[in-house]
Motif scaffolding. Structure first.
Motif: not given
Length: 262
Positions: A119-120, A144-147, A149-150, A153
């Motif tokens: 993952d990242s 994609k996170n809550r903000r 942003q990609h 994962s």
């Protein structure tokens, strides 16, 4: 004291029945009878239960005792063990070989791998970077996170084998040839099945499930062009018609309610 004696007696009866199941002879189609000295009766309803009980003691409790820091999941004879490093994974794998040998079992080497969960944050590489378990394939996927942003994962999505089985099931319905049926009748037939797929395979990474569910729309188009003369000469007109139906009745089909657009 009385309860303890009764429980002990019940256990003796259970063990007696288990022993009878294990030594029951096997009768072939031609009538010949073969005595057995190992394994559980082939095709018997009790076999999965006995196998699961055996693995509970042979694997589950052993893992808890020997590797308490390694959580795991097991379903029947398939399992996944979580390790924090490659060194720990190799240690667990080596010990598991020995443990299974002790109880008369062996690992399926074609299906047993040390998998690197890329993952990242884990950007290395390995021979095996994905695995399948219970109809899901776990591998690196875009998220994609809550903000908004990609990032990458390690996520599950419906496996290729499971998706293929779904499409084969959809094809077997032969929706397109049932021009004598109404949309409501077709929906009543397929919705319980599709609803189950959505509940199980749709919990993670829905977009991969949508790829298979869209095939239902394709068969509905073929059904409509067979049923209605005005749609036979134009696939584009048929798709407009189906989108109109979905707009008016978005809950008619389970895959529509799930979000698979026509």
């Amino acid at each position: 004291m009385v309860k303890a004696v009764e429980a002990h007696t019940d256990l003796r009866w259970v063990m007696l029945y288990v022993k009878r199941w294990l030594v029951a002879p096997l009768q072939h189609d031609d009538g010949t009878v073969v005595e057995r000295d190992r394994g559980t009766p082939q095709g018997s309803a009790i076999s999965p239960l006995l196998a699961n009980l055996f693995l509970h003691y042979a694997f589950d409790l052993w893992m808890v005792r020997e590797f308490p820091d390694c959580p795991f999941e097991r379903y029947a004879d398939d399992g996944v063990t979580h390790c924090v490093s490659q060194a720990q994974a190799k240690e667990v794998l080596g010990a598991l070989h020995g443990r299974l040998a002790q109880v008369g079992l062996e690992l399926n080497l074609d299906k047993t791998h040390v998998v690197y969960c890329k993952d990242s944050n884990r950007t290395g590489s390995s021979e095996h970077e994905q695995f399948s378990f219970l109809g899901y394939t776990f591998r690196a996927r875009l998220a994609k996170n809550r903000r908004g942003q990609h990032f990458v994962s390690f996520l599950p999505a419906i496996s290729n084998d499971a998706a293929t089985a779904l499409r084969q099931e959809i094809r077997s319905w032969r929706i397109n040839v049932h021009s004598d049926k109404t949309l409501d009748e077709i929906a009543s037939f397929i919705n319980p099945i599709v609803h189950g797929w959505c509940n199980y395979y749709g919990r993670f990474y829905k977009s991969w499930l949508h790829r298979s569910l869209r095939q239902i729309n394709e068969y509905l188009i073929r059904w409509a062009r067979r049923k209605y003369k005005r749609l036979r000469t134009s696939a584009r007109r048929a798709w407009r018609w189906l989108r109109g139906v979905q707009h008016r009745a978005p809950e008619l089909f389970a895959h529509w309610a799930f979000g698979s657009v026509a």
